[in-house]
Design a protein around this motif. Structure first.
Motif, mmCIF file in Angstrom:
data_model
loop_
_atom_site.group_PDB
_atom_site.id
_atom_site.type_symbol
_atom_site.label_atom_id
_atom_site.label_comp_id
_atom_site.label_asym_id
_atom_site.label_seq_id
_atom_site.Cartn_x
_atom_site.Cartn_y
_atom_site.Cartn_z
ATOM 1 N N SER A 132 5.183 4.128 -0.022
ATOM 2 C CA SER A 132 5.810 5.345 0.227
ATOM 3 C C SER A 132 4.896 6.684 0.149
ATOM 4 O O SER A 132 4.659 7.622 1.133
ATOM 5 C CB SER A 132 7.028 5.617 -0.331
ATOM 6 O OG SER A 132 7.680 4.296 -0.104
ATOM 7 N N ARG A 133 4.087 6.384 -0.947
ATOM 8 C CA ARG A 133 2.949 7.460 -1.082
ATOM 9 C C ARG A 133 1.966 7.581 -0.061
ATOM 10 O O ARG A 133 1.816 8.673 0.378
ATOM 11 C CB ARG A 133 2.642 7.543 -2.605
ATOM 12 C CG ARG A 133 3.467 8.102 -3.691
ATOM 13 C CD ARG A 133 2.543 8.337 -4.985
ATOM 14 N NE ARG A 133 2.039 7.128 -5.550
ATOM 15 C CZ ARG A 133 2.674 6.359 -6.192
ATOM 16 N NH1 ARG A 133 3.943 6.513 -6.613
ATOM 17 N NH2 ARG A 133 2.225 5.193 -6.757
ATOM 18 N N LEU A 134 1.403 6.446 0.098
ATOM 19 C CA LEU A 134 0.328 6.386 1.092
ATOM 20 C C LEU A 134 0.685 6.888 2.437
ATOM 21 O O LEU A 134 -0.160 7.591 3.286
ATOM 22 C CB LEU A 134 -0.452 5.189 1.234
ATOM 23 C CG LEU A 134 -1.081 4.491 0.053
ATOM 24 C CD1 LEU A 134 -1.446 2.850 0.469
ATOM 25 C CD2 LEU A 134 -2.464 5.343 -0.076
ATOM 26 N N PHE A 135 1.995 6.413 2.783
ATOM 27 C CA PHE A 135 2.345 6.844 4.133
ATOM 28 C C PHE A 135 3.537 7.850 4.241
ATOM 29 O O PHE A 135 4.466 7.868 5.149
ATOM 30 C CB PHE A 135 2.572 5.537 5.025
ATOM 31 C CG PHE A 135 1.543 4.403 4.994
ATOM 32 C CD1 PHE A 135 0.577 4.691 5.798
ATOM 33 C CD2 PHE A 135 1.600 3.328 3.968
ATOM 34 C CE1 PHE A 135 -0.665 4.011 5.922
ATOM 35 C CE2 PHE A 135 0.408 2.804 4.043
ATOM 36 C CZ PHE A 135 -0.497 2.705 4.784
ATOM 37 N N ALA A 136 3.377 8.815 3.244
ATOM 38 C CA ALA A 136 4.550 9.653 3.166
ATOM 39 C C ALA A 136 4.933 10.492 4.422
ATOM 40 O O ALA A 136 6.090 10.562 4.634
ATOM 41 C CB ALA A 136 4.087 10.629 2.211
ATOM 42 N N GLU A 137 4.068 10.709 5.298
ATOM 43 C CA GLU A 137 4.438 11.541 6.714
ATOM 44 C C GLU A 137 4.988 10.528 7.593
ATOM 45 O O GLU A 137 5.807 10.959 8.444
ATOM 46 C CB GLU A 137 3.083 12.123 6.999
ATOM 47 C CG GLU A 137 2.745 13.264 6.082
ATOM 48 C CD GLU A 137 1.507 13.963 6.423
ATOM 49 O OE1 GLU A 137 0.974 13.763 7.633
ATOM 50 O OE2 GLU A 137 1.001 14.741 5.582
ATOM 51 N N ALA A 162 -5.480 -0.510 3.427
ATOM 52 C CA ALA A 162 -4.221 -0.061 3.825
ATOM 53 C C ALA A 162 -4.093 1.060 4.788
ATOM 54 O O ALA A 162 -3.586 1.061 5.830
ATOM 55 C CB ALA A 162 -3.033 0.122 2.697
ATOM 56 N N VAL A 163 -4.918 2.218 4.438
ATOM 57 C CA VAL A 163 -5.045 3.453 5.226
ATOM 58 C C VAL A 163 -6.132 3.190 6.408
ATOM 59 O O VAL A 163 -5.522 3.697 7.531
ATOM 60 C CB VAL A 163 -5.561 4.522 4.205
ATOM 61 C CG1 VAL A 163 -5.849 6.008 5.151
ATOM 62 C CG2 VAL A 163 -4.547 4.894 3.281
ATOM 63 N N ALA A 181 6.210 0.420 4.968
ATOM 64 C CA ALA A 181 5.351 0.115 3.552
ATOM 65 C C ALA A 181 6.118 0.203 2.431
ATOM 66 O O ALA A 181 5.642 0.207 1.284
ATOM 67 C CB ALA A 181 4.302 1.131 3.325
ATOM 68 N N ASP A 182 7.631 0.364 2.595
ATOM 69 C CA ASP A 182 8.831 0.479 1.563
ATOM 70 C C ASP A 182 9.229 -0.868 0.974
ATOM 71 O O ASP A 182 10.163 -0.600 0.659
ATOM 72 C CB ASP A 182 9.319 1.690 1.951
ATOM 73 C CG ASP A 182 10.147 1.284 2.978
ATOM 74 O OD1 ASP A 182 9.980 0.230 3.706
ATOM 75 O OD2 ASP A 182 11.298 1.982 3.329
#
Ligand code: SF4
Ligand code: SF4
Length: 375
Positions: A132-137, A162-163, A181-182
């Motif tokens: 969730s942090r990596l893909f917050a937006e 992942a990114v 991703a959650d």
């Protein structure tokens, strides 16, 4: 509460695999050489034949399910190589996962496997927070038609991968992309002996991706578990809309540009991507374009590829054997000339790096840099 062990008690979770363990029991060990666990341990006890035969005899009530017997069922990385060398295409790994589940229910599973099950919720939550942090937006984006599923291993241990997979999917997809991703696909539960837990986790993911026109997976393990494994557990995945990142890249190969200077690298087939899903040529075609060279090959490649030891929960239930398998694979790499390895599985890349290779390239990272528009 554990079920009591009684001789002559059939094991209900093994029932769908009766043909498989019976065939093995009466087989002259035709796939004996193929098992990386048995080879790494120099042990007859962990050949596919021995593991399946003990499951057969326990099921028939002719052998006690001792902790030693149950532990042997955990000596499988789920690599599927024995299936390649079996005339019957026998599903040894899936049968052993069912045997593991019986061992858990009967209180005979090794403590390392019980630890996997007990720690799963906490680990899955950590991975979900990291994802969730990596893909917050992206995770709140609505209206996305394409979804990207990086998987827990990448979210926690290989964030760059992942990114990179996310950047490549965005560059190649013809629609808005949303990262999922959650949540965990539940594969660790299946491998450690909790099929119901797996079914529940897989059902949640399949529900989350049900509206997508396409779902792109970074980790072949998650894709194989949801696309193939879930069917054995009475789920109905949208299989024709679930693909690996390498397949997306192969569809859009005209949007991929070669590196400024050609490099050579040897391709390691991830077991679940190759033998599991039959994806052999897509990563090779894409890498040839990126590297400016056809990939070099291991002597054992494609459906005969040997695993890196990262699957089946082996790094957690038997880290010594998992490391020995990775070192065997690196020795095979050295034997055909060494150099750089490239693979399309975050878990395999990490396993090979941790066990002595300082030159493992990630397919996703190479792809992200080579997509037109990302340079
Ligand atoms: S998997 Fe096939 S080849 Fe291997 S022991 Fe079983 S029946 Fe024989
Ligand atoms: S799936 Fe792989 S690790 Fe498991 S028994 Fe077969 S060859 Fe051995």
């Amino acid at each position: 509460m554990y079920r009591a062990v009684r001789m002559a008690d059939n094991l209900p979770l093994l029932e769908p695999f009766t043909k498989q363990h019976t065939y093995c029991t009466y087989c002259p060990k035709m796939c004996r050489f193929s098992c990386p666990v048995s080879v790494a341990q120099s042990s007859e006890t962990t050949t596919p034949w021995a593991k399946m035969t003990s499951a057969h005899h326990v099921n028939d009530g002719n052998l006690d399910m001792s902790e030693t017997v149950a532990a042997s069922w955990y000596g499988c990385s789920g690599c599927l190589r024995c299936r390649t060398h079996c005339t019957h295409r026998n599903e040894v790994a899936a049968t052993l996962y069912a045997a593991r589940a019986e061992a858990v229910q009967l209180g005979r599973a090794p403590k390392q496997a019980i630890n996997v099950l007990q720690e799963h919720e906490r680990r899955a939550q950590n991975a979900a927070r990291a994802g969730s942090r990596l893909f917050a937006e992206s995770t709140t984006e609505t209206g996305a038609e394409v979804m990207y599923f990086p998987g827990c291993t990448a979210n926690v241990l290989c964030a760059d991968d992942a990114v990179a997979g996310w950047r490549a999917t965005q560059a190649l997809a013809d629609a808005p992309v949303r990262a999922v991703a959650d949540r965990c696909c539940g594969l660790p539960l299946l491998e450690a002996g909790d099929p119901e837990g797996f079914r529940s986790a897989a059902a949640e993911v399949l529900s989350a991706i049900s509206e997508a026109s396409l779902v792109v997976f970074l980790d072949p393990g998650c894709l194989h578990a949801l696309k193939v494994g879930s069917v054995r557990h009475d789920l109905t995945p949208p299989a024709d809309r679930m693909i690996h990142l390498s397949e997306l890249a192969a569809r859009h190969i005209d949007r991929i540009e070669p590196l400024p200077k050609p490099i050579t690298a040897r391709y390691h087939d991830p077991c679940r991507l190759g033998r599991g899903l039959g994806v052999y040529e897509a990563p090779r075609r894409v890498l040839a374009k990126i590297l400016g060279n056809e990939v070099e090959e291991f002597h054992q490649n494609r459906d005969d590829s040997i695993c890196a030891g990262a699957g089946g929960q082996l790094p957690r239930t038997d880290p010594e054997t998992a490391a020995a398998i990775a070192k065997d694979r690196l020795a095979q790499h050295a034997w055909v000339g060494g150099g750089t390895i490239v693979t399309a599985c975050p878990g395999s890349a990490r396993q090979l790096s941790e066990n002595g290779s300082d030159t493992v390239l990630s397919f996703a990272s190479l792809l992200a840099e080579s997509c037109r528009g990302n340079r």
